[in-house]
Design a protein around this motif. Structure first.
Motif, PDB file in Angstrom:
ATOM      1  N   ARG B 177      52.948  11.747  18.756  1.00 35.75           N
ATOM      2  CA  ARG B 177      52.307  10.423  18.762  1.00 35.75           C
ATOM      3  C   ARG B 177      51.150  10.393  19.739  1.00 35.75           C
ATOM      4  O   ARG B 177      50.262   9.557  19.665  1.00 35.75           O
ATOM      5  CB  ARG B 177      53.297   9.313  19.161  1.00 35.75           C
ATOM      6  N   LEU B 178      51.233  11.286  20.745  1.00 40.10           N
ATOM      7  CA  LEU B 178      50.221  11.289  21.806  1.00 40.10           C
ATOM      8  C   LEU B 178      49.806  12.731  22.106  1.00 40.10           C
ATOM      9  O   LEU B 178      50.660  13.587  22.314  1.00 40.10           O
ATOM     10  CB  LEU B 178      50.818  10.631  23.066  1.00 40.10           C
ATOM     11  N   LYS B 205      42.918   8.618  13.188  1.00 43.59           N
ATOM     12  CA  LYS B 205      42.822   7.722  12.032  1.00 43.59           C
ATOM     13  C   LYS B 205      43.954   7.937  11.042  1.00 43.59           C
ATOM     14  O   LYS B 205      44.613   6.999  10.621  1.00 43.59           O
ATOM     15  CB  LYS B 205      41.493   7.976  11.311  1.00 43.59           C
ATOM     16  N   ARG B 206      44.164   9.219  10.662  1.00 44.20           N
ATOM     17  CA  ARG B 206      45.126   9.501   9.591  1.00 44.20           C
ATOM     18  C   ARG B 206      46.562   9.334  10.023  1.00 44.20           C
ATOM     19  O   ARG B 206      47.416   8.937   9.242  1.00 44.20           O
ATOM     20  CB  ARG B 206      44.928  10.924   9.073  1.00 44.20           C
ATOM     21  N   PHE B 207      46.856   9.719  11.274  1.00 43.63           N
ATOM     22  CA  PHE B 207      48.259   9.723  11.695  1.00 43.63           C
ATOM     23  C   PHE B 207      48.530   8.747  12.839  1.00 43.63           C
ATOM     24  O   PHE B 207      49.577   8.832  13.485  1.00 43.63           O
ATOM     25  CB  PHE B 207      48.681  11.141  12.087  1.00 43.63           C
ATOM     26  N   SER B 208      47.588   7.864  13.094  1.00 39.95           N
ATOM     27  CA  SER B 208      47.750   6.854  14.143  1.00 39.95           C
ATOM     28  C   SER B 208      48.133   7.455  15.490  1.00 39.95           C
ATOM     29  O   SER B 208      48.988   6.922  16.191  1.00 39.95           O
ATOM     30  CB  SER B 208      48.815   5.824  13.760  1.00 39.95           C
ATOM     31  N   MET B 209      47.536   8.587  15.826  1.00 39.96           N
ATOM     32  CA  MET B 209      47.857   9.190  17.117  1.00 39.96           C
ATOM     33  C   MET B 209      47.001   8.587  18.222  1.00 39.96           C
ATOM     34  O   MET B 209      45.919   8.088  17.975  1.00 39.96           O
ATOM     35  CB  MET B 209      47.573  10.686  17.081  1.00 39.96           C
ATOM     36  N   SER B 210      47.528   8.682  19.435  1.00 35.54           N
ATOM     37  CA  SER B 210      46.729   8.323  20.607  1.00 35.54           C
ATOM     38  C   SER B 210      46.356   9.623  21.304  1.00 35.54           C
ATOM     39  O   SER B 210      47.095  10.604  21.208  1.00 35.54           O
ATOM     40  CB  SER B 210      47.539   7.456  21.554  1.00 35.54           C
TER      41      SER B 210
END
Lengths: 92, 331
Positions: B177-178, B205-210
């Motif tokens: 996620r990060l 954008k594609r995987f909503s990562m930070s």
């Protein structure tokens, strides 16, 4: 230089201001800059093997302007302006 | 900076003190000095500063590789200093590093595909070899490579750019996620650098990562990030929206960093000059503002007292600067 060959050579101002060779153009246009959020591309593909370099122009597999002649004949450095040389079939 | 729910990572008053010299006469150096930051969900935060500003130490604290002397790192609602067992495994899966030198990331004697499969099995994201292979191929696809391209290859058989893609794929295997990316493109040549940065932006954008992007390169920081924190000798001296901070810097240190950028335009010759501080350690030991010894606006107070965070008016969210001049004159 690209893959062991000089592709463009000339006064610094001209190379940055008006690059002639597609490789030089790509390098300069891919530099990010503060104030410019536009998406920058990178040159597709990867540097060729120097043991078995591509025939013709060594940049041809990655060049978007590639023509038939680029695959067979190696371009030589031509003077495109006074003291400014580039090696590309597109340039006359 | 933002409300609790909108941030994925919170750095709360983190300090890391290293001991210098011998046991009896040694001194102390705060490599990270009371830093508080938040990383928004699906946002990219850049940490920028010179070498020796504490960026990498902070990134290692975030990853749990160095224990802070004081302060707290909260990932979601998890305090990573107290995380154990299942929670720690979850943290390690969800927070993944990407390092500067991909040739150091991988064991030079181990085939890259074996390494990736090992990661998938070791983190227990796959239960069988075939499942691991599927997950690894998906990760490689995302970074523009394929399984057949890496199969049986050793790290030295790749170019730097390719191997950095592989190391991003390695990070993606656990579906993080990060991402903590510490100078991920500073060893990559100009022609492929933007490709790597574009991959990072796509991931968000594609995987909503930070992403926490650590760099000394302000141009790429501007290109990839939403928020930026400028570090000087362990302190965050300015922080806010990247557009605000880099196009209208308030802290003299940020202003100096921006002035030092050479432009790829020979008609505009570089006119900045770098003030070299005699000793890095001396700046670290300054009681007041860490930049006071080099700052053109420095006054007595700047040398003696630590400046407070001053909130700066901003179009786009919270912004602060740590500077006595701003206290004196307002911003």
């Amino acid at each position: 230089m690209y893959a062991g060959k000089i592709v463009e050579m000339g006064p610094v101002d001209e190379i940055y201001g008006e690059p002639q060779h597609p490789y030089t153009k790509f390098l300069i246009s891919s530099l990010p800059k503060i104030g410019d959020k536009e998406k920058k591309g990178s040159i597709s593909g990867k540097p060729p093997s120097l043991v078995k370099p591509p025939a013709g122009c060594r940049f041809n597999p990655r060049c978007p302007f590639m023509m038939e002649v680029c695959k067979v004949e190696e371009p030589v450095l031509k003077e495109v302006r006074p003291d400014h040389h580039a090696a590309c079939h597109l340039l006359g | 900076m933002s409300t609790l729910n909108s941030s994925i990572l919170q750095i709360k008053d983190v300090t890391k003190v290293f001991k210098l010299g011998g046991l009896l006469f040694g001194s102390e150096l705060s490599a990270v000095d009371h830093v508080s930051l938040e990383v928004g969900r699906e946002k990219v935060l850049s940490l920028v500063g010179e070498s020796g500003s504490g960026k990498t130490t902070l990134s290692r604290i975030i990853l749990g590789l160095i224990e802070p002397t004081n302060g707290q790192i909260l990932y979601e609602d998890l305090d990573i200093r107290n995380a154990k067992g299942r929670q720690l495994r979850r943290f390690r899966k969800e927070v993944q590093p990407i390092f500067q030198n991909p040739f150091e990331t991988f064991n030079p004697f181990k085939r890259v595909d074996r390494y990736l499969l090992g990661s998938a099995l070791g983190y227990k994201v796959a239960n069988s070899k075939s499942e691991a292979r599927r997950i690894v191929s998906e990760a490689l696809d995302i970074v523009g490579l394929s399984y057949t391209m890496v199969e049986g290859q050793f790290p030295h058989e790749f170019s730097g750019g390719e191997l950095q893609r592989v190391s991003i794929a390695r990070a993606l295997v656990t579906n993080p996620r990060l991402l903590i990316a510490d100078e991920p493109v500073s060893m990559i040549d100009a022609s492929t650098r933007m490709g790597i940065l574009n991959i990072l932006m796509d991931l968000r954008k594609r995987f909503s990562m930070s992403i926490v992007y650590i760099t000394h390169d302000l141009d790429t920081a501007y290109y990839v990030s939403d928020q930026i924190a400028v570090m000087c000798r362990g302190c965050v001296v300015e922080c806010g929206d990247v557009e605000d901070v880099l196009t209208d810097p308030v802290h003299p240190y940020t202003q100096m960093l921006l002035k030092c950028l050479p432009e790829p335009d020979p008609t505009r010759r570089w006119e900045g000059h770098i003030e070299l501080a005699g000793l890095e350690v001396k700046e670290y030991e300054t009681a007041g503002c860490k930049f006071s010894k080099r700052c053109p606006n420095s006054e007595d107070k700047c040398l003696k007292e630590r400046p407070p965070d001053v909130e700066v008016e901003s179009r786009s969210g919270y912004r602060f600067v740590k500077c006595w001049k701003c206290v004196r004159e307002g911003v």
